[in-house]
Design a protein around this motif. Structure first.
Motif, short mmCIF file in Angstrom:
data_model
loop_
_atom_site.label_atom_id
_atom_site.label_comp_id
_atom_site.label_asym_id
_atom_site.label_seq_id
_atom_site.Cartn_x
_atom_site.Cartn_y
_atom_site.Cartn_z
N VAL A 284 0.83 -1.19 0.00
CA VAL A 284 0.00 0.00 0.00
C VAL A 284 0.88 1.25 0.00
CG1 VAL A 284 -1.62 1.33 1.41
CG2 VAL A 284 -1.98 -1.12 1.06
N LYS A 285 1.85 1.27 0.89
CA LYS A 285 2.72 2.44 0.97
C LYS A 285 3.48 2.67 -0.33
CE LYS A 285 3.41 2.68 5.93
NZ LYS A 285 4.04 1.78 6.90
N ALA A 286 4.00 1.58 -0.86
CA ALA A 286 4.79 1.72 -2.08
C ALA A 286 3.93 2.17 -3.25
CB ALA A 286 5.49 0.40 -2.42
N ILE A 287 2.72 1.65 -3.33
CA ILE A 287 1.81 2.03 -4.42
C ILE A 287 1.47 3.50 -4.30
CG2 ILE A 287 -0.56 1.74 -5.27
CD1 ILE A 287 -0.24 -1.28 -4.52
N GLU A 288 1.21 3.93 -3.08
CA GLU A 288 0.87 5.33 -2.86
C GLU A 288 2.02 6.23 -3.33
OE1 GLU A 288 0.07 6.29 1.20
OE2 GLU A 288 -1.16 8.02 0.66
N ARG A 289 3.23 5.81 -3.01
CA ARG A 289 4.39 6.63 -3.38
C ARG A 289 4.56 6.78 -4.89
NH1 ARG A 289 7.32 4.14 0.88
NH2 ARG A 289 8.13 2.64 -0.61
N THR A 290 4.08 5.80 -5.66
CA THR A 290 4.29 5.89 -7.11
C THR A 290 3.47 7.02 -7.73
OG1 THR A 290 2.43 4.43 -7.64
CG2 THR A 290 4.58 3.39 -7.39
N GLY A 291 2.37 7.37 -7.08
CA GLY A 291 1.49 8.39 -7.64
C GLY A 291 0.66 7.88 -8.81
N ALA A 292 0.71 6.57 -9.07
CA ALA A 292 -0.08 6.02 -10.18
C ALA A 292 -1.57 6.07 -9.88
CB ALA A 292 0.36 4.58 -10.45
N GLU A 293 -2.39 6.10 -10.95
CA GLU A 293 -3.84 6.12 -10.75
C GLU A 293 -4.39 4.74 -10.45
OE1 GLU A 293 -5.09 7.28 -14.58
OE2 GLU A 293 -4.05 9.21 -14.46
N ARG A 294 -3.74 3.76 -11.02
CA ARG A 294 -4.27 2.43 -10.80
C ARG A 294 -3.16 1.38 -10.72
NH1 ARG A 294 -8.66 1.49 -13.62
NH2 ARG A 294 -8.90 3.67 -14.13
N VAL A 295 -3.54 0.31 -10.04
CA VAL A 295 -2.64 -0.84 -9.95
C VAL A 295 -3.20 -1.89 -10.88
CG1 VAL A 295 -1.56 -2.50 -8.42
CG2 VAL A 295 -2.46 -0.38 -7.48
N VAL A 296 -2.35 -2.49 -11.66
CA VAL A 296 -2.80 -3.59 -12.50
C VAL A 296 -2.10 -4.85 -12.05
CG1 VAL A 296 -2.83 -4.53 -14.84
CG2 VAL A 296 -3.25 -2.09 -14.46
N THR A 297 -2.88 -5.90 -11.84
CA THR A 297 -2.27 -7.15 -11.40
C THR A 297 -3.03 -8.33 -12.00
OG1 THR A 297 -1.55 -8.44 -9.50
CG2 THR A 297 -3.59 -7.19 -9.23
N PRO A 298 -2.32 -9.32 -12.48
CA PRO A 298 -3.00 -10.41 -13.19
C PRO A 298 -3.50 -11.50 -12.26
CG PRO A 298 -0.63 -10.57 -13.48
CD PRO A 298 -0.86 -9.43 -12.57
N CYS A 299 -4.21 -11.15 -11.24
CA CYS A 299 -4.75 -12.16 -10.33
C CYS A 299 -5.92 -11.58 -9.57
CB CYS A 299 -3.67 -12.61 -9.35
SG CYS A 299 -4.28 -13.71 -8.09
N PRO A 300 -7.08 -12.23 -9.64
CA PRO A 300 -8.24 -11.68 -8.95
C PRO A 300 -8.08 -11.64 -7.43
CG PRO A 300 -8.79 -13.74 -10.10
CD PRO A 300 -7.38 -13.43 -10.42
N LEU A 301 -7.26 -12.57 -6.90
CA LEU A 301 -7.07 -12.62 -5.46
C LEU A 301 -6.25 -11.43 -4.98
CD1 LEU A 301 -8.17 -15.36 -4.22
CD2 LEU A 301 -5.86 -15.53 -3.30
N CYS A 302 -5.15 -11.17 -5.71
CA CYS A 302 -4.33 -10.01 -5.37
C CYS A 302 -5.16 -8.75 -5.52
CB CYS A 302 -3.12 -9.90 -6.28
SG CYS A 302 -1.97 -11.26 -6.16
#
Ligand SMILES: Cc1cc2nc3c(=O)[nH]c(=O)nc-3n(C[C@H](O)[C@H](O)[C@H](O)COP(=O)(O)OP(=O)(O)OC[C@H]3O[C@@H](n4cnc5c(N)ncnc54)[C@H](O)[C@@H]3O)c2cc1C
Ligand SMILES: Cc1cc2nc3c(=O)[nH]c(=O)nc-3n(C[C@H](O)[C@H](O)[C@H](O)COP(=O)(O)OP(=O)(O)OC[C@H]3O[C@@H](n4cnc5c(N)ncnc54)[C@H](O)[C@@H]3O)c2cc1C
Ligand code: SF4
Ligand code: SF4
Lengths: 453, 413, 547
Positions: free
Chosen positions: B362-380
């Motif tokens: 969460v912290k790292a994603i926030e730091r990127t400033g990206a609008e969205r996270v893309v991940t190839p897994c419904p669980l993630c």
């Protein structure tokens, strides 16, 4: 999908990453695969060039002196091999390579989480986690301790409750004893146990937990106020901590703490699981990637296909997929027994990936030498065990050779602990040899691809 | 005593002595752990140790060199072993390939035999569900409700609906996995849509059936085997030569069971399928049609089950594919490959531990400033979504398949 | 003035000290090294019904009886050992018949089943590592006792009953007056001083060294010394014990034991100084080769180390070792003109209590004391009741595995150790990861069980016995020991190399496979980083000397 990089590096410790980075910085397309971390990630935070001669009890004052001696006495030592020129060993060539490699590394690591200090003109006597000292050449920025050996220093050894890797009292006394033995004892050596519990407990605390905690503002504030008080109370000139000052921020933290406490705050060399080793590994990984290299973790090279005198393909397997790589040239940097670059049965030692020739410390065929016979009954002597000099023999271009001394393939190079002819534990030369041979292998690969050596 | 009685007698003694006789394969698993040399490298990297400390979770090194040495004592690991997310970080970095996630499953199974009362009850509930429905989730009671939920979701996401292809034979079997079947239906729909647009001859199972991974992870070995068998026969029915899935866990799990079963079928995560089986130009064209319709800054999260249980190459491919999409710029997260905490069934019984693991992401994603996270897994996707929301971080999370489908759909309009 | 001085702190000596003390005799036990540091520490710890000696029914009876007693007085340090003997042909079967009968006769008494026959399929379900060519297998049950703990507990119980225990004291002379023992002279290896104590009786319980001690009194004992070696494999790679025929027709075994598997044993007559012996390459290969027929994958298992000891057999010659009686003899040297000295020859771990009972009876008679033996009725410390590991672990916030391991050593005394963490929460920290052992138990042991070295702690706690062989814990334990015993710094560093040397003794003979990586790691930590190869050179051990 087949991968066709210019360079394939197999193994991602110091040797592999340095070779890969050097090649990538020259504009080559470099792919590095590694099956796991190796010795580099376990190392203590020091980069040894050469501390001792095998068999000697007195250490070398400087790595330069060491290289001059080694190239004279051990003509097949990796430091000597790289010095071959027109049939003879030219020590200056080796020294030049080592200078270039260390200067290069210092520059690469500058401002990284594992920036190093030190220079080739002298060996540092660095304090270890158990209070002994060892000769080494470079240490991470969070480990330097100017003035520690002055007569009027007042070192304070600080342990953390529940962190069993570091016993401040015993370490302090060991340090004192050592200084007394050479008649240079400081007047006073202090020790203290502090509470710094990252997860609210005072037991079973791993170095890495503390390091992570000190990477946070909260952690840093906490230790700063504790150490400030301790230094004030004791009048310490130095604060000796285990290597836990942070993963990302250790060097800044050491500076910050030194400034705040008005004492020199530094870390000792670490035993595994080692935080400084991890810092070095991470820093090297990042530099490699920033230089344009592609790092594929979790893949193990399992076999190679040779056509004539060329390595044309390397097969590798990941957890559930297999890949095939067809590089122009490759660097083998798979380490020694710890990283399984070499494997030993009761009957001999072999190189499992390409089935390369392996040799003993005396450069006899090692494939049928009982490992036990190349050990001594006493585990710790200044001569080390010969088994740890076993490895792959290489030519002056660092290409593994066959029984006739001919390169197995014109485009396959080796670097690091897999190379025969030195014992890093006894000589204190591990990362130095890995760095230098990695650096040289990088250059050789470039030349191999660009101009076909 | 007759021979049967003798055998019963022996088994009884073994039970009393807490000796659970391991079979050949299991002893080989125990054996593979022997290579641990106590270097501790794994301790430095385990995300659960990082999240809760070595005292609460003694970590991979202790699993390898301490907890898995003596079968009669396996039960004592019950207060540790269920906290492993099975991320495989330890194995990936271990100099000796010590396979911790494998031994963790085995330990859990043995505890099940020795002291079932020490198993978190939430895991038993999952097992019950699996036994009842062959699904990891309670199925929808009303199929209409299910469809309605599906329609709402895809409508919002702008993914056109295409009809299921069931009960037919086809070259490719699309296997959505439990999560996409019952919960994240948009992923299932997105995949179908992509396959149709790529003119792939595909089908679905006549009835979805779990691959057994949740059973294996919770220690129910026998149940896992039953589910595997059931699924294999269903796969055979379809006559498919290729299986495409959108779930990271299913990818690694199917790869394994297909390999063990000896069936001649190749397993792909949809990323691999797009990379290896689809003409690059075709894919690019579909993406290009949507050029100018949307811009987004994304960051990518690598699922453990893809990178550490299948192959890192898959995410290498994923980044190549994502880079083909016009208007997408990628901002790497410093924790891109750090376990999201959603694995190993940890969230079922110790959600606080799972959330602490996700904090890093969460912290790292926030730091990127990206609008969205893309991940190839419904669980993630679910785990990250929940935790980002909880931490008040406004970043959207999209499943990779959905993200790709959206782009293609935009081109269609 | 002592009534009895017992020389030797093995299973026999500690049992004797306990019995003498319990019968009210003023007793001193003198051990040159640590309790259980010699033969008993190298044995498998099988307290068997005597299956190997079916030709000696009285010994089988005796052993069976002793097992019953041990199960009463020391059940917390006992484990059941289910065993399969696979049969591959008729010849295996015929030799089994007599044994099965003799065994079964006494089975009920020991609360074990008679010998059972299992089909090949069932055998393989129980032990899938067996060679699938078997035609049947015999199943029976034996017990293990932790030999170290047994000795420590016997010694502790002896002190509870008033005996004095002196370890690191080597007997160097026995003084007589008028052919009667008068005093014992010993050298205290810790203080470096010689001491003399007078006594009425001396019991020579020095196992393989019995000849030497008898010599000090000017008399003699004859022994047939026979070397036995084990290969220790990491973790339980078999479900149950396996017995098989070796290359030369002897019987060898593969026993799950604590967290390891023991492969043993060899039998070689020896005239060497027992202190210098190490396992040979041939012994290792003999064991592996022999077991390979029955458990084909055995060679792939990770070897942790080897260990070797010397059996002090009764001197029967010109027969194979296996046919030498497993009984024991008490030699009263007054027959040879030295009165007051009693020596043991022969014997086994399983018989130690009984040997003690017999010799104490003799002593009581000599001293004219009326006291009966109670060592078989009164429990050893910790045997009192069962303990609940799960709730103790919760109560003291210590890992369940740690508490379970502690329980197998201490029974009800586990709580005494755990109490220490109330004042010192940091002592919950696991120091030896492999076994695992926490700091509290190490401190407790140093304070209550008189260890002097890390190796002594290893006997008491199993620290440093896992696959890493002290790689990770040696320096931590050295620091704790140093604090508790106030060791000097030079000594502390040397204690590290000394312990690692002792570990190396067992790693070097089988040096192969994963041992190479393990040793590279040891060298990296202690030489490359710790610099101990230059800073802490220890005095060579007997087995290292001259090489
Ligand atoms: C505990 C410890 C402490 C040390 N401390 C110091 C110190 O303080 N100073 C110092 O100078 N030296 C130190 N050393 C020595 C030094 O770390 C090593 O000599 C050096 O790291 C060797 O580097 P390398 O790159 O050759 O091998 P390694 O770092 O061991 O790397 C080998 C790599 O190859 C990979 N690999 C192996 N086989 C394959 C395959 N088939 N396919 C793909 N990848 C493969 C491994 O996973 C690994 O990543 C220490 C060593 C240890 C063990
Ligand atoms: C490989 C092997 C496996 C075995 N397996 C089993 C088994 O499974 N079951 C079983 O019942 N038996 C077994 N035995 C036999 C059993 O171990 C021994 O018979 C028994 O332990 C001997 O114990 P002890 O006390 O007599 O001798 P030891 O244990 O040798 O004790 C003698 C003590 O005397 C001390 N000492 C010597 N000289 C002096 C001196 N001058 N001053 C002071 N002290 C001195 C020594 O240091 C030593 O501690 C085995 C033996 C071997 C070698
Ligand atoms: S599991 Fe691997 S990384 Fe972890 S301690 Fe063991 S050998 Fe080292
Ligand atoms: S699989 Fe992941 S969570 Fe489990 S022990 Fe390994 S690193 Fe830790």
């Amino acid at each position: 999908m087949d991968l066709e990089p210019d360079v394939l590096v197999i193994g991602g410790g110091m040797a592999g990453l340095v070779a890969g980075t050097v090649a990538a910085q020259d504009g080559l397309d470099v792919l590095l695969i590694r099956r796991g971390q190796g010795s580099t990630a376990m190392s203590s935070g020091a980069i040894d060039i050469c501390g001792y001669m095998r068999g000697a009890t007195v250490h070398f004052e400087s790595p330069i002196e060491a290289i001059q001696t080694i190239t004279r006495v051990h003509p097949l030592h990796p430091y000597s091999i790289i010095a071959y020129d027109e049939g003879g060993i030219v020590p200056e060539k080796s020294i030049k390579y080592i200078k270039d490699a260390t200067n290069w590394l210092k520059k690469q690591l500058a401002r990284s989480i594992a920036a190093i200090e030190g220079d080739l003109s002298r060996n540092l006597m660095q304090l270890t986690q158990i209070g002994t000292t060892k000769p080494t050449c470079f240490v991470q920025g969070s480990m330097v301790h100017p003035g520690l050996y002055d007569n009027d220093s007042r070192p304070l050894f600080v342990g953390i409750r529940g962190h069993s890797d570091f016993n401040a009292a015993i370490t302090a006394n060991t340090f004192l004893q050592y200084r007394m033995d050479i008649d240079m004892a400081p007047r006073i050596v202090l020790n203290e146990m502090i509470d710094l519990s990252p997860h609210g407990r005072h037991h079973n605390i791993a170095s890495i937990e503390i390091a992570r905690f000190l990477d946070t503002e909260e952690g840093l504030e906490k230790i700063t106020s504790i150490l400030k008080n301790e230094v004030k109370r004791t009048g310490a000139t130095h604060v000796v901590l285990p290597a836990v000052l942070g993963i990302e921020r250790a060097i800044d933290n050491a500076k910050h703490l030194s400034k705040e406490t008005q004492a020199t705050v530094f870390e000792t060399l670490a035993f595994p699981p080692s935080v400084p080793g991890l810092r070095l590994q991470m820093a090297l990984d990042r530099i490699f990637q920033a230089s344009g290299g592609t790092l594929i973790l979790g893949h193990k090279a399992v076999s190679g296909v040779f056509k004539g005198e060329t390595l044309v393909e390397v097969k590798a397997s990941g957890p559930k997929r297999k890949i095939s790589i067809r590089p122009k040239a490759a660097v083998l940097a798979t380490g020694k027994f710890i990283s399984e670059g070499l494997l030993g049965s009761q009957k001999g030692v072999r190189e499992p990936l390409f089935g390369l020739v392996t040799v003993t410390g005396e450069f006899y065929d090692a494939s049928e030498e009982y490992p036990r016979r190349h050990t001594r009954p006493i585990p710790f002597t200044n001569r080390g065990h010969d088994i740890f000099q076993f490895g792959v023999p290489v030519d002056e271009n660092l290409r593994p050779v066959d029984y006739n001394g001919r390169a197995k393939a014109e485009n396959l190079f080796a670097a690091g602990a897999i190379i025969a002819g030195y014992d890093f534990s006894s000589e204190k030369s591990g990362l130095g040899v890995a760095l230098t041979t990695g650096y040289v292998a990088g250059e050789k690969v470039i030349r191999n691809i660009r101009s076909d050596i | 005593m007759s021979e049967e009685e003798a055998y019963e007698f022996v088994m009884n003694t073994l039970r009393k002595e807490a000796i659970v006789p391991l079979d050949h394969e299991e002893i080989d698993i125990v054996r593979s752990i022997e290579k641990c040399m106590n270097c501790g490298s794994c301790i430095n990297l385990c995300p659960v140790v990082a999240a809760v400390g070595m005292d609460t979770f003694s970590g991979p090194r202790s699993i390898a060199i301490e907890l898995s040495r003596s079968t009669p004592e396996f039960w004592t690991s019950a207060n540790m072993i269920f906290l492993c997310t099975g991320c495989g970080t330890c194995r990936e970095n271990c100099p000796h390939d010590v396979d911790i996630p494998m031994i963790v499953n085995l330990l859990r199974w043995v505890i099940y035999k020795q002291r079932p009362e020490l198993i978190p009850k939430q895991l038993l509930e999952v097992q019950n569900r699996l036994e009842k429905h062959s699904l990891a989730f309670e199925p929808w009671e009303d199929i209409e409700d299910k469809n309605e939920s599906r329609d709402v979701r895809i409508e919002q996401l702008g993914i056109p609906f295409v009809k299921d292809r069931k009960g037919v034979k086809a070259e490719v079997l699309f296997y959505p996995g439990c999560q996409a079947e019952e919960r994240a239906q948009e992923v299932r729909e997105a995949a179908k849509y992509i396959l149709v647009r790529l003119e792939v001859d595909y089908c679905l199972l006549s009835e979805m059936s779990c691959c057994g991974l949740p059973a294996r992870l919770s220690g129910a070995k026998e149940l896992a085997r039953d589910l595997e068998k059931k699924l294999i026969s269903k796969i055979k029915e379809t006559g498919a030569k290729k299986i495409v899935t959108t779930c990271a866990g299913c990818t690694s799990s199917l790869s394994e069971i297909i390999e063990n079963s000896g069936v001649n079928v190749k397993v792909y995560h949809i990323i691999e399928y797009l990379m290896e089986e689809v003409d690059e130009a075709k894919l690019k064209l579909l993406f290009e049609r949507g050029r100018g319709t949307s811009e987004s800054t994304i960051t990518i999260h690598d699922p453990c089950h893809l990178i550490r249980h299948t192959s890192r190459m898959i995410m290498y491919y994923a980044s190549i594919i994502l880079r083909m999409i016009p208007g997408v710029s990628i901002k790497p997260s410093s924790a891109f490959d750090s376990c999201c905490g959603g694995g190993g069934m940890v969230g079922y019984h110790s959600p606080h531990v799972a959330s602490r693991v996700t904090e890093v992401n969460v912290k790292a994603i926030e730091r990127t400033g990206a609008e969205r996270v893309v991940t190839p897994c419904p669980l993630c996707t679910t785990q990250l979504e929940n935790e980002l929301f909880r931490s008040n971080v406004v970043v959207d999370v999209d499943d990779f398949t959905v993200f790709i489908a959206q782009q293609i759909a935009r081109g269609e309009r | 003035m002592f009534d009895v001085v017992v020389i030797g702190g093995g299973s026999t000596g500690t049992a004797v000290a306990r019995d003498c003390a319990m019968r009210g005799l003023k007793t001193l036990l003198i051990e040159r090294d640590d309790i259980a540091s010699a033969t008993v520490g190298t044995c498998a710890g099988m307290i068997s019904s005597g299956l190997k000696y079916m030709d000696e029914p009285e010994i089988v009876d005796l052993c069976s009886q002793e097992v019953v007693y041990f199960n009463k007085i020391a059940r917390h340090i006992i484990m059941k050992n289910p065993i399969l003997t696979p049969i591959f042909g008729m010849s295996d079967l015929s030799s089994g018949g007599n044994f099965a009968e003799e065994y079964s006769k006494r089975a009920a008494k020991r609360q074990v089943p008679p010998v059972l026959f299992l089909t090949p399929e069932d055998s393989l379900k129980i032990e899938p590592m067996l060679n699938p060519d078997l035609i049947a297998s015999l199943y029976f049950e034996e017990y293990f006792i932790n030999p170290f703990r047994l000795c420590i507990l016997q010694a502790q119980d002896a002190s509870v009953h008033g005996a004095e225990i002196r370890t690191y004291c080597e007997v160097v002379d026995i003084r007589l007056s008028n052919n009667e023992v008068k005093s014992v002279v010993f050298y205290d290896r810790v203080s470096g001083k010689k001491e003399e104590v007078s006594t009425r009786i001396i019991v020579n319980a020095t196992g393989p060294w019995a000849e030497r001690i008898a010599g000090l009194a000017g008399t003699n004992v004859e022994l047939r010394l026979n070397k036995g070696a084990h290969v220790i494999l990491d973790r339980r790679v078999v479900n149950v014990g396996v017995i098989a025929k070796a290359v030369d027709g002897r019987m060898i075994y593969l026993f799950p034991h604590e967290s390891t598997v023991l492969l043993g044993t060899t039998a070689i007559d020896t005239w060497e100084d027992p202190d210098t012996l190490v396992t040979s390459h041939d012994e290792i290969e003999y064991l592996l080769k022999s077991m390979e027929w029955v458990v084909p994958s055995i060679r792939k298992a990770r070897i942790i180390r080897t260990m070797e000891g010397v059996r002090p057999l009764i001197a029967e010659w010109k027969i194979p070792e296996g046919e030498v009686t497993r009984g024991y003899k008490i030699i009263d040297h007054s027959d040879e003109g030295v009165s007051g000295l009693l020596s043991f020859t022969g014997g086994k771990l399983v018989m130690c209590r009984r040997m003690a009972e017999d010799v104490t009876d003799v002593i009581c008679k000599k001293l004219d004391i009326q006291a009966t033996c109670e060592t078989h009725i009164r429990p050893l410390p910790g045997n009192d009741s069962d303990i609940d590991v799960v709730s103790l672990a919760k109560e003291y916030k210590v890992s369940q595995h740690v508490v379970e391991r502690m329980r197998t050593r201490r029974g009800t005394k586990t709580r005494d150790v755990l109490e220490l963490v109330r004042d010192h929460p940091e002592w919950r920290t696991t120091i030896c990861v492999c076994e695992p052992v926490i700091e509290a138990e190490i401190r407790y042991s140093i304070r209550n069980e008189y260890p002097r070295t890390i190796n002594d702690l290893r006997r008491r706690l199993r620290v440093g016995t896992g696959p890493c062989q002290g790689t990770n814990c040696t320096y931590k334990i050295a620091a704790i020991l140093s604090e508790e015993l106030n060791l000097g710094i030079a000594e502390t560093l040397i204690e590290m190399t000394r312990f690692l040397s002792e570990r190396w003794k067992g790693k070097r003979p089988p040096f192969r496979g994963d041992l190479l990586a393990q040793e590279e790691l040891v060298q990296a930590i202690y030489s490359c980083v710790g610099n101990l190869d230059r800073e802490a050179i220890h005095e060579p051990n007997p087995w290292e000397e001259g090489l």
